[in-house]
Design an enzyme around this catalytic site. Sequence first.
Site, mmCIF file in Angstrom:
data_model
loop_
_atom_site.group_PDB
_atom_site.id
_atom_site.type_symbol
_atom_site.label_atom_id
_atom_site.label_comp_id
_atom_site.label_asym_id
_atom_site.label_seq_id
_atom_site.Cartn_x
_atom_site.Cartn_y
_atom_site.Cartn_z
ATOM 1 N N ARG A 6 11.692 -1.438 10.297
ATOM 2 C CA ARG A 6 10.780 -1.126 11.387
ATOM 3 C C ARG A 6 10.650 -2.311 12.330
ATOM 4 N NH1 ARG A 6 5.522 1.000 8.453
ATOM 5 N NH2 ARG A 6 4.628 -0.382 10.006
ATOM 6 N N ARG A 22 12.235 -5.273 3.572
ATOM 7 C CA ARG A 22 11.659 -3.933 3.547
ATOM 8 C C ARG A 22 12.470 -2.963 4.397
ATOM 9 N NH1 ARG A 22 7.250 -1.128 6.265
ATOM 10 N NH2 ARG A 22 5.805 -0.307 4.731
ATOM 11 N N LYS A 58 0.829 -1.220 0.000
ATOM 12 C CA LYS A 58 0.000 0.000 0.000
ATOM 13 C C LYS A 58 0.857 1.261 0.000
ATOM 14 C CE LYS A 58 -2.205 -0.914 3.895
ATOM 15 N NZ LYS A 58 -1.669 -2.227 4.300
ATOM 16 N N ARG A 105 0.307 -9.105 13.380
ATOM 17 C CA ARG A 105 -0.377 -8.068 12.590
ATOM 18 C C ARG A 105 -1.279 -8.697 11.525
ATOM 19 N NH1 ARG A 105 3.442 -3.926 10.127
ATOM 20 N NH2 ARG A 105 1.616 -2.612 10.135
ATOM 21 N N ARG A 125 -9.259 0.886 9.051
ATOM 22 C CA ARG A 125 -8.795 -0.465 9.399
ATOM 23 C C ARG A 125 -9.825 -1.241 10.207
ATOM 24 N NH1 ARG A 125 -2.950 0.602 9.085
ATOM 25 N NH2 ARG A 125 -1.715 -1.229 9.551
HETATM 26 P P1 AMP Z 1 1.125 0.865 9.117
HETATM 27 O O1 AMP Z 1 2.248 1.810 8.940
HETATM 28 O O2 AMP Z 1 -0.092 1.242 8.318
HETATM 29 O O3 AMP Z 1 1.516 -0.561 8.893
HETATM 30 O O4 AMP Z 1 0.654 0.987 10.649
HETATM 31 C C1 AMP Z 1 1.529 0.707 11.722
HETATM 32 C C2 AMP Z 1 0.735 0.564 13.023
HETATM 33 O O5 AMP Z 1 0.062 1.805 13.323
HETATM 34 C C3 AMP Z 1 -0.380 -0.476 13.016
HETATM 35 O O6 AMP Z 1 0.090 -1.778 13.288
HETATM 36 C C4 AMP Z 1 -1.284 0.048 14.120
HETATM 37 O O7 AMP Z 1 -0.737 -0.216 15.402
HETATM 38 C C5 AMP Z 1 -1.213 1.552 13.903
HETATM 39 N N1 AMP Z 1 -2.231 2.024 12.938
HETATM 40 C C6 AMP Z 1 -2.012 2.570 11.708
HETATM 41 N N2 AMP Z 1 -3.170 2.885 11.112
HETATM 42 C C7 AMP Z 1 -4.151 2.535 11.970
HETATM 43 C C8 AMP Z 1 -5.566 2.589 11.931
HETATM 44 N N3 AMP Z 1 -6.212 3.082 10.859
HETATM 45 N N4 AMP Z 1 -6.255 2.132 13.007
HETATM 46 C C9 AMP Z 1 -5.629 1.646 14.092
HETATM 47 N N5 AMP Z 1 -4.303 1.542 14.210
HETATM 48 C C10 AMP Z 1 -3.554 1.984 13.159
#
Ligand code: AMP
Length: 214
Positions: A160, A127, A13, A171, A88
């Site tokens: 990360r 990554r 994404k 996740r 999400r």
């Molecule tokens: P990402 O960078 O999108 O993979 O997000 C990293 C982490 O941020 C996720 O594992 C969640 O802990 C938190 N996070 C990001 N976006 C959301 C969302 N829309 N709702 C809840 N938690 C989020």
Amino acid sequence: MIVILFGPPGVGKGTQAQKLKDDKNLCHLSTGDMLRAAVAAGTELGKQAKSLMDAGDLVPDELVISIIKERIIEPDCAGGFILDGFPRTVAQAEGLDKMLKAVDKQLDFVFALEVDEEEIIDRRAGRMVGAKSGRVYHAVHNPPKVAGKCDETGEDLIQRDDDKAEVMRHRLKVYQEQTAPVAAWYEARGKLTRVDGMGSVEEVYGRLSAAMTN
Ligand code: AMP
């Protein structure tokens, strides 16, 4: 233009959002990047989010809904935006629906990127991200121009913590339980377009572009 890029962690994404942003001049709104910035800045939001993010759990709906609500009304988002990692949960999708109605805007596309789980694990292993730029790279599939350095800022690229195998498995489980139902929610409203996310970055972007012009 308002676009949602939807799919499990590791599906690509962020990478596709970057291309779409550069190509169509849209604002890239990644809730993950916003939350990481809040953690780095040590804000109240960051303090609430940190342990949940480290564990691979979701941050409460009210928090992410309010950060998106404030962000989409800023002037740089007036020409359109890409939502990456939001919504999400079904509650977030409902929250987004309400906030768009309130500003008299509509979603143009909800793209669900699909790849098999093996591919996700392989992609995550290589990554790397620029902590400041938020740019995403992959050692094999999307390498930076200079190894280990961000093309945009020149900063050192890092892996990360939540990309590490243990957290990644959790996740994916959280995705299946809480996020996958969002696809059905959009599908029931005739909004979902499924896009094959296998293959190179360019191939996937080609499919997204084609789906936008059809
Ligand atoms: P990402 O960078 O999108 O993979 O997000 C990293 C982490 O941020 C996720 O594992 C969640 O802990 C938190 N996070 C990001 N976006 C959301 C969302 N829309 N709702 C809840 N938690 C989020």
